[in-house]
Write a protein that holds these residues in place. Structure first.
Motif, PDB file in Angstrom:
ATOM      1  N   ASP A 106       0.851  -1.183   0.000  1.00  0.00           N
ATOM      2  CA  ASP A 106       0.000   0.000   0.000  1.00  0.00           C
ATOM      3  C   ASP A 106       0.897   1.246   0.000  1.00  0.00           C
ATOM      4  N   PRO A 107       0.343   2.431  -0.140  1.00  0.00           N
ATOM      5  CA  PRO A 107       1.170   3.640  -0.183  1.00  0.00           C
ATOM      6  C   PRO A 107       1.890   3.954   1.135  1.00  0.00           C
ATOM      7  N   PHE A 108       1.641   3.175   2.183  1.00  0.00           N
ATOM      8  CA  PHE A 108       2.183   3.460   3.503  1.00  0.00           C
ATOM      9  C   PHE A 108       3.224   2.430   3.937  1.00  0.00           C
ATOM     10  N   GLY A 109       3.671   1.580   3.001  1.00  0.00           N
ATOM     11  CA  GLY A 109       4.724   0.615   3.291  1.00  0.00           C
ATOM     12  C   GLY A 109       4.258  -0.750   3.732  1.00  0.00           C
ATOM     13  N   HIS A 110       2.947  -0.949   3.890  1.00  0.00           N
ATOM     14  CA  HIS A 110       2.418  -2.236   4.336  1.00  0.00           C
ATOM     15  C   HIS A 110       2.241  -3.175   3.143  1.00  0.00           C
ATOM     16  N   GLY A 111       2.822  -4.369   3.232  1.00  0.00           N
ATOM     17  CA  GLY A 111       2.642  -5.366   2.189  1.00  0.00           C
ATOM     18  C   GLY A 111       1.288  -6.046   2.312  1.00  0.00           C
ATOM     19  N   PHE A 112       0.760  -6.490   1.180  1.00  0.00           N
ATOM     20  CA  PHE A 112      -0.465  -7.279   1.175  1.00  0.00           C
ATOM     21  C   PHE A 112      -0.485  -8.132  -0.079  1.00  0.00           C
ATOM     22  N   CYS A 113      -1.314  -9.156  -0.065  1.00  0.00           N
ATOM     23  CA  CYS A 113      -1.467 -10.034  -1.220  1.00  0.00           C
ATOM     24  C   CYS A 113      -2.910 -10.016  -1.696  1.00  0.00           C
ATOM     25  N   LEU A 114      -3.075 -10.205  -2.979  1.00  0.00           N
ATOM     26  CA  LEU A 114      -4.376 -10.492  -3.564  1.00  0.00           C
ATOM     27  C   LEU A 114      -4.377 -11.974  -3.890  1.00  0.00           C
ATOM     28  N   ILE A 115      -5.418 -12.669  -3.496  1.00  0.00           N
ATOM     29  CA  ILE A 115      -5.513 -14.107  -3.741  1.00  0.00           C
ATOM     30  C   ILE A 115      -6.848 -14.412  -4.397  1.00  0.00           C
ATOM     31  N   GLN A 116      -6.774 -15.148  -5.494  1.00  0.00           N
ATOM     32  CA  GLN A 116      -7.972 -15.680  -6.151  1.00  0.00           C
ATOM     33  C   GLN A 116      -7.858 -17.198  -6.076  1.00  0.00           C
ATOM     34  N   PHE A 117      -8.695 -17.808  -5.268  1.00  0.00           N
ATOM     35  CA  PHE A 117      -8.629 -19.250  -5.092  1.00  0.00           C
ATOM     36  C   PHE A 117      -9.210 -19.984  -6.297  1.00  0.00           C
ATOM     37  N   SER A 118      -8.643 -21.146  -6.602  1.00  0.00           N
ATOM     38  CA  SER A 118      -9.242 -22.065  -7.571  1.00  0.00           C
ATOM     39  C   SER A 118     -10.467 -22.704  -6.910  1.00  0.00           C
ATOM     40  N   ASP A 119     -11.177 -23.519  -7.639  1.00  0.00           N
ATOM     41  CA  ASP A 119     -12.348 -24.186  -7.053  1.00  0.00           C
ATOM     42  C   ASP A 119     -11.950 -25.019  -5.831  1.00  0.00           C
ATOM     43  N   ALA A 120     -10.793 -25.653  -5.880  1.00  0.00           N
ATOM     44  CA  ALA A 120     -10.339 -26.485  -4.757  1.00  0.00           C
ATOM     45  C   ALA A 120      -9.727 -25.649  -3.642  1.00  0.00           C
ATOM     46  N   GLY A 121      -9.205 -24.465  -3.959  1.00  0.00           N
ATOM     47  CA  GLY A 121      -8.557 -23.636  -2.949  1.00  0.00           C
ATOM     48  C   GLY A 121      -7.402 -24.382  -2.293  1.00  0.00           C
ATOM     49  N   TYR A 122      -7.192 -24.137  -1.021  1.00  0.00           N
ATOM     50  CA  TYR A 122      -6.084 -24.795  -0.323  1.00  0.00           C
ATOM     51  C   TYR A 122      -6.265 -26.299  -0.214  1.00  0.00           C
ATOM     52  N   ASP A 123      -7.489 -26.810  -0.431  1.00  0.00           N
ATOM     53  CA  ASP A 123      -7.688 -28.253  -0.439  1.00  0.00           C
ATOM     54  C   ASP A 123      -6.858 -28.933  -1.536  1.00  0.00           C
ATOM     55  N   ALA A 124      -6.456 -28.173  -2.548  1.00  0.00           N
ATOM     56  CA  ALA A 124      -5.612 -28.728  -3.615  1.00  0.00           C
ATOM     57  C   ALA A 124      -4.258 -29.171  -3.065  1.00  0.00           C
ATOM     58  N   LEU A 125      -3.905 -28.701  -1.872  1.00  0.00           N
ATOM     59  CA  LEU A 125      -2.609 -29.053  -1.278  1.00  0.00           C
ATOM     60  C   LEU A 125      -2.676 -30.277  -0.378  1.00  0.00           C
ATOM     61  N   LEU A 126      -3.887 -30.748  -0.099  1.00  0.00           N
ATOM     62  CA  LEU A 126      -4.042 -31.914   0.784  1.00  0.00           C
ATOM     63  C   LEU A 126      -3.589 -33.178   0.075  1.00  0.00           C
ATOM     64  N   GLU A 127      -3.003 -34.066   0.820  1.00  0.00           N
ATOM     65  CA  GLU A 127      -2.537 -35.326   0.222  1.00  0.00           C
ATOM     66  C   GLU A 127      -3.452 -36.452   0.580  1.00  0.00           C
TER      67      GLU A 127
END
Length: 138
Positions: free
Chosen positions: A117-138
């Motif tokens: 942001d203009p004040f030095g704070h980092g941030f991320c934009l995230i667009q999840f797939s249909d599975a989202g973080y579940d895609a990482l489950l084994e």
């Protein structure tokens, strides 16, 4: 002890409350809630309130002598904004004054862009797939 369904709020120090209000309302579609005196502002419209707290650069941050610095800095604590359309959200954030630090990258769980942001704070934009973080489950 916290109740099992404890909630949280987010407080963000900024050096310029008016500029921060403009950035966060334009970039993320938040809207102004309560003005809590001349140095604090509540923004609503997300999953939790975001409180912008006016604190000048160079003001005391800790009793150990640390002072606030709004130059870009890395911190392990940051906001991830989950969006439905990362390309549109990225364009809106940059138009509002964000700096793109890492272009959109693809992962099994979705897409991510890293900004500040203009004040030095980092941030991320995230667009999840249909599975989202579940895609990482084994």
């Amino acid at each position: 002890m916290l109740p099992s369904a404890a909630s949280f709020i987010v407080n963000l120090d900024v050096p310029d409350l008016v500029a921060a209000e403009a950035f966060y309302t334009q970039a993320f579609g938040l809207h102004t809630g309560r003005r809590l005196g001349p140095g604090a502002l509540e923004l609503l419209g997300g999953p939790t309130p975001l409180y912008l707290l006016q604190n000048d650069a160079g003001s005391a941050a800790t009793e150990d002598g640390d002072v606030r610095d709004y130059e870009r800095h890395w911190t392990p604590v940051h906001l991830d904004w989950v969006v439905a359309d990362i390309d549109a959200a990225l364009a809106r954030a940059v138009a509002a004054g964000a700096s793109l630090e890492q272009a959109v990258r693809e992962h099994r769980w979705g897409r991510i862009a890293v900004l500040a942001d203009p004040f030095g704070h980092g941030f991320c934009l995230i667009q999840f797939s249909d599975a989202g973080y579940d895609a990482l489950l084994e």
